[in-house]
Design a protein around this motif. Structure first.
Motif: not given
Length: 354
Positions: A110-116, A200-203
């Motif tokens: 989850a921590l290594l996932s891409n976000i915007v 919110k994003t991490f969960l």
């Protein structure tokens, strides 16, 4: 003979002692008021400076089709020697679900996932480092260049791995996954954090990446069986079509009806066509059953409630905190005055005895 003198206290003595200390504290009301006021001010300041804690929650249900309609297909599959695995035990059942989502591997993915964030693509862990000013601390120690989560994760890096481990431990202390009700199959995943966007994003990332990983893991064997049977079915079908063409070509030949040997080629093609047709039918039957098994082995995780902005916020109220702080400061200062008075009286008694 020695005479023992026992001190006995009556209820009247206790009441008199309490009245004495109450009168003593009332005589110091001004000091108590000053300290209580100071405590109230400190409480208000604490409530004002205290950062809010946001709580993100996802409620989901893991459906189990073992006892449903697929149970009937399992009986059909057993007739053809195909085990569809209807035991129903897996990582997404019972307490295993919570442990799987809270595992180090799930949190790391989850921590290594891409976000915007604000139109900029980044890793979630990079956002966490910046939001908590960890990147500044690493830069001050000249270690920021050694913390790169974009590539080379398979190569050990002591600084990077230690930072990642510390972040994972901090997050897991605020992550809770429980069953909503013992009678229901609804689960709740919650995380508390001072950053609303990260919570919110991490969960959401934790849930989605964990589900994708488990679905692929759980259905990999069944998917391989489908691919093998599909390849075999395609191969047998091509052979069957070839036999059909051979029979047609042999039938079209204008041969002497007296010479039966000329018809052997057509008869062999017909036999091969019948055998290929029977094999193809069984393979297709097993292929469809394997597809059913694949659908059964693919867990269905349904999100019931997803976190939305604004998240639930926990922040101490100024009035409540000031009252509690004022009472606490006044109480502790009263205890201090009483102890000080007792020590003074004890010293007077010792001085007079000397």
């Amino acid at each position: 003979m020695e005479t023992k003198v026992e001190n006995s206290y009556t209820l009247l003595d206790v009441v008199s002692t309490v009245q004495y200390w109450i009168s003593f504290l009332l005589s110091k009301w001004l000091l108590l008021l000053v300290f209580a006021t100071a405590g109230a001010g400190i409480g208000v300041l604490y409530a004002w400076l205290k950062k809010p804690v946001y709580t993100a929650e996802i409620v989901y249900v893991a459906e189990n089709d073992n006892q449903g309609t697929l149970g009937g297909y399992a009986g059909i599959a057993a007739q053809f020697g195909l085990d569809m695995g209807m035991s129903g035990n897996g990582a997404f059942t019972g307490e295993n679900l919570a442990e799987f989502l809270k595992s180090r591997a799930s949190v790391e993915r989850a921590l290594l996932s891409n976000i915007v964030f604000k139109g900029k693509e980044m890793l979630l862990i990079d956002y966490y480092l910046h939001a908590n000013q960890i990147d500044k601390a690493l830069a001050a120690k000249k270690l920021l260049g050694q913390v790169n989560f974009h590539s080379g994760m398979e190569v050990p890096n002591r600084v990077r791995d230690s930072v990642l481990t510390k972040i994972e431990e901090d997050i897991k202390t605020e992550l809770t996954i429980d069953k909503k009700d013992k009678k229901l199959d609804y689960y709740s995943a919650k995380i508390k954090d001072g950053d609303e966007f990260f919570a919110k994003t991490f969960l959401e990332s934790l849930t989605s990446t964990a589900i994708i990983f488990y679905v692929n893991y759980k259905s990999e064997k069944a998917r391989q069986n489908v691919e093998i049977l599909q390849h075999t079915a395609d191969s047998v079908r091509r052979t069957l079509y070839g036999n059909i063409e051979q029979v047609a070509a042999g039938t079209d030949l204008n041969v002497n009806p007296i010479r039966q040997v000329a018809r052997t080629g057509v008869q062999r093609s017909q036999v091969n066509m019948q055998v290929s047709s029977a094999i193809y039918g069984e393979i297709v039957k097993n292929l469809e059953l394997s597809k059913i098994a694949l659908r059964r082995e693919t867990p269905f995780i349904q999100i019931i409630d997803a976190p939305k902005f604004p998240l639930d916020k926990e922040k101490p109220g100024r009035l409540k905190t000031s009252i509690i702080s004022a009472f606490l400061f006044g109480f502790l200062f009263g205890i201090f005055l009483i102890l000080k008075r007792l020590l003074t009286e004890q010293k007077k008694i010792e001085t007079s005895a000397d």
